[in-house]
Design an enzyme around this catalytic site. Structure first.
Site, PDB file in Angstrom:
ATOM      1  N   ASP A   1      11.202   0.193   2.945  1.00 55.03           N
ATOM      2  CA  ASP A   1      10.334  -0.303   4.009  1.00 55.03           C
ATOM      3  C   ASP A   1      10.816  -1.709   4.359  1.00 55.03           C
ATOM      4  O   ASP A   1      10.616  -2.652   3.600  1.00 55.03           O
ATOM      5  CB  ASP A   1       8.885  -0.313   3.507  1.00 55.03           C
ATOM      6  CG  ASP A   1       7.929  -1.046   4.451  1.00 55.03           C
ATOM      7  OD1 ASP A   1       8.395  -1.679   5.418  1.00 55.03           O
ATOM      8  OD2 ASP A   1       6.713  -0.996   4.189  1.00 55.03           O
TER       9      ASP A   1
ATOM     10  N   GLN B   1       9.089  -6.201   6.754  1.00 51.47           N
ATOM     11  CA  GLN B   1       9.092  -7.662   6.584  1.00 51.47           C
ATOM     12  C   GLN B   1      10.505  -8.218   6.499  1.00 51.47           C
ATOM     13  O   GLN B   1      10.787  -9.292   7.018  1.00 51.47           O
ATOM     14  CB  GLN B   1       8.312  -8.057   5.321  1.00 51.47           C
ATOM     15  CG  GLN B   1       6.823  -7.824   5.435  1.00 51.47           C
ATOM     16  CD  GLN B   1       6.165  -8.687   6.506  1.00 51.47           C
ATOM     17  OE1 GLN B   1       6.571  -9.814   6.751  1.00 51.47           O
ATOM     18  NE2 GLN B   1       5.149  -8.150   7.142  1.00 51.47           N
TER      19      GLN B   1
ATOM     20  N   LYS C   1       7.980  -7.499  14.386  1.00 53.80           N
ATOM     21  CA  LYS C   1       8.042  -8.499  13.311  1.00 53.80           C
ATOM     22  C   LYS C   1       9.312  -9.342  13.440  1.00 53.80           C
ATOM     23  O   LYS C   1       9.458 -10.342  12.762  1.00 53.80           O
ATOM     24  CB  LYS C   1       8.071  -7.817  11.943  1.00 53.80           C
ATOM     25  CG  LYS C   1       7.024  -6.763  11.747  1.00 53.80           C
ATOM     26  CD  LYS C   1       5.884  -7.232  10.921  1.00 53.80           C
ATOM     27  CE  LYS C   1       5.010  -6.040  10.550  1.00 53.80           C
ATOM     28  NZ  LYS C   1       3.700  -6.451  10.091  1.00 53.80           N
TER      29      LYS C   1
ATOM     30  N   CYS D   1      -3.444  -5.337   4.252  1.00 53.89           N
ATOM     31  CA  CYS D   1      -3.081  -3.910   4.186  1.00 53.89           C
ATOM     32  C   CYS D   1      -2.357  -3.574   2.883  1.00 53.89           C
ATOM     33  O   CYS D   1      -1.478  -2.703   2.860  1.00 53.89           O
ATOM     34  CB  CYS D   1      -2.226  -3.476   5.377  1.00 53.89           C
ATOM     35  SG  CYS D   1      -3.043  -3.681   6.943  1.00 53.89           S
TER      36      CYS D   1
HETATM   37  N1  PMP Z   1       5.255  -2.394   5.679  1.00 56.01           N
HETATM   38  C1  PMP Z   1       5.097  -3.700   5.532  1.00 56.01           C
HETATM   39  C2  PMP Z   1       5.634  -4.364   4.303  1.00 56.01           C
HETATM   40  C3  PMP Z   1       4.444  -4.426   6.525  1.00 56.01           C
HETATM   41  O1  PMP Z   1       4.266  -5.747   6.374  1.00 56.01           O
HETATM   42  C4  PMP Z   1       3.959  -3.771   7.686  1.00 56.01           C
HETATM   43  C5  PMP Z   1       3.217  -4.509   8.777  1.00 56.01           C
HETATM   44  N2  PMP Z   1       2.261  -5.433   8.324  1.00 56.01           N
HETATM   45  C6  PMP Z   1       4.157  -2.395   7.778  1.00 56.01           C
HETATM   46  C7  PMP Z   1       4.818  -1.742   6.772  1.00 56.01           C
HETATM   47  C8  PMP Z   1       3.681  -1.610   8.959  1.00 56.01           C
HETATM   48  O2  PMP Z   1       4.365  -1.974  10.100  1.00 56.01           O
HETATM   49  P1  PMP Z   1       3.843  -1.537  11.535  1.00 56.01           P
HETATM   50  O3  PMP Z   1       2.389  -1.892  11.593  1.00 56.01           O
HETATM   51  O4  PMP Z   1       4.670  -2.344  12.473  1.00 56.01           O
HETATM   52  O5  PMP Z   1       4.083  -0.059  11.659  1.00 56.01           O
END
Ligand code: PMP
Length: 407
Positions: A201, A204, A227, A365
């Site tokens: 993932d 970040q 991001k 989250c």
């Molecule tokens: N993984 C991580 C580590 C994140 O920080 C985020 C966004 N806060 C996401 C996944 C999800 O990304 P998105 O909301 O752009 O789909």
């Protein structure tokens, strides 16, 4: 790259000239989303003023030019992450959709009851919940690689967890809640040693360090355009060509087919097999401009600059009485999560907003991270290329003032 003038870089972001509650905006919520430089805004405006048409359809010039721009952005992404081919670059809505695509296409096709997926304890909900949905669909197991109190995982522990039942290791490259940078290359080697696949993932990481999927060796890599100074609603799933080739489509519709009859449909070639319907054309073009913006600075420069600012911020914040930084990994990106004894994070962030400072107060989250540290929430300051020591100084004095009011 030559030494960059980061003050000039800051000047490219119009929103930073804005006042919030009578104070110049200090934007320290880059973990949630980044601000956009003029060149990204211009690319979006240019597209809608001069280039707008649907892609892969028209034989007329405008559509061909839109297609060229859209596919040009794909090539920029390919270079940015060092993928072998543009066939391996699938445009999606963002990291969340990329992970759901892998879960519902690759994993649903290849995993069966009793198989195991390993995630780390520091994952964002978007790298937990799609696997839980799959668990309920297939009867697989979801195992958690725990972290220590610095917010680091242990490779030895991962080595001890994997077995022939392990089919996937899914881990964040950089934690949004703690800043921890995970050793994803070594984790990939461990996953591969038992024949499992590796998903990273990169939501970040993508804005803060050079990404090289060939060097990491991972099978899947997910990122979000918003991001990394690009628009919202556009992101990328990188996956190895052989895997994508064998995976069933994620969604059905236009553009992902080669031919359709009521009896039988043949799917389009990669990567279009995974891009059903009219894509986010302007978003992809905007992401391409964001990549141009970042490459002009150089990702090593970005990482170096933010590393220095993180050290300054860590030192400044550590001097505040009663402040505790959550997440002190040795290898860490520009995120500082903290709590202050006796102060609720939301009250802190609300007072900061009155001073024009945007920070996030929440579980980010990543509720399991909060559970690990036994806190309901943290205040998080997350850095970007336009932040500077003056922003950190304003953050520190705002915290001190808020403490005086609240304690
Ligand atoms: N993984 C991580 C580590 C994140 O920080 C985020 C966004 N806060 C996401 C996944 C999800 O990304 P998105 O909301 O752009 O789909």
């Amino acid at each position: 790259a030559a030494t960059q003038n980061f003050a000039d870089i800051r000047a490219q972001f119009p929103i930073l000239n804005q006042q919030e509650n009578g104070h110049p905006l200090v934007y320290l919520d880059n973990g949630a989303t980044s601000q956009k430089p003029q060149m990204v805004i211009d690319a979006l405006a240019r597209y809608y003023r001069q280039e707008n048409a649907n892609v892969h359809r028209g034989v007329y010039g405008l559509s061909e030019r839109a297609t060229e721009k859209y596919e040009g952005a794909r090539e920029k992404v390919r270079q940015f992450i060092n993928a072998a081919s543009t066939k391996e670059v699938v445009f999606v809505r963002g990291t969340t959709e990329a992970i759901n695509l892998v879960a519902q296409s690759w994993a649903r096709e290849n995993l069966k009851e009793g198989d195991e997926i390993i995630v780390t304890e520091m994952e964002h909900h978007s790298n937990i919940v799609p696997w839980q949905l799959l668990r309920d669909q297939l009867g697989i197991r979801l195992n958690v690689l725990r972290m220590n109190n610095q917010g680091e995982i242990c490779l030895g522990a991962l080595q001890g967890m994997v077995s022939e039942k392990t089919k996937l290791v899914a881990a964040t490259h950089m934690s949004n809640a703690l800043g921890t940078i995970n050793p994803v290359k070594e984790m990939t080697e461990i996953a591969h040693s038992v024949g499992a696949k590796m998903l990273v993932d990169g939501a970040q990481a993508c804005a803060h360090m050079a990404i090289d999927v060939a060097d990491i060796g991972c099978d899947f890599y997910a990122l979000s355009g918003h991001k990394m100074y690009g628009p919202t609603g556009i992101g990328v799933l990188y996956a190895k060509e052989t895997l994508l080739e064998a995976m069933p489509p994620y969604q059905g519709g236009g553009d992902m087919i080669y031919s359709v009859t009521f009896e039988k449909t043949e799917y389009n070639v990669l990567p279009y097999k995974f891009e059903a319907g009219t894509p986010n054309i302007s978003g992809a073009i905007g992401l391409g401009a964001a990549i141009d913006f970042l490459t002009a600075i150089g990702m090593e420069q970005v990482a170096g600059f933010e590393h220095e600012l993180l050290a300054y911020a860590t030192e400044s914040l550590s001097r505040i009485d009663g402040l505790q930084i959550i997440g002190q990994a040795k290898n860490k990106g520009g995120v500082i999560s903290f709590i202050i004894e006796g102060v609720h994070p939301h009250d802190m962030a609300t007072l900061m907003d009155q001073d024009g400072i945007a920070v996030r107060a929440s579980h980010h989250c990543a509720m399991p991270v909060m559970q690990h540290f036994n806190v309901p929430a943290t205040v998080r300051a997350s850095l970007g290329v336009y932040n500077n020591k003056a922003d950190i100084d304003r953050l520190v004095s705002a915290i001190e003032e808020a403490k005086d009011m609240l304690l």
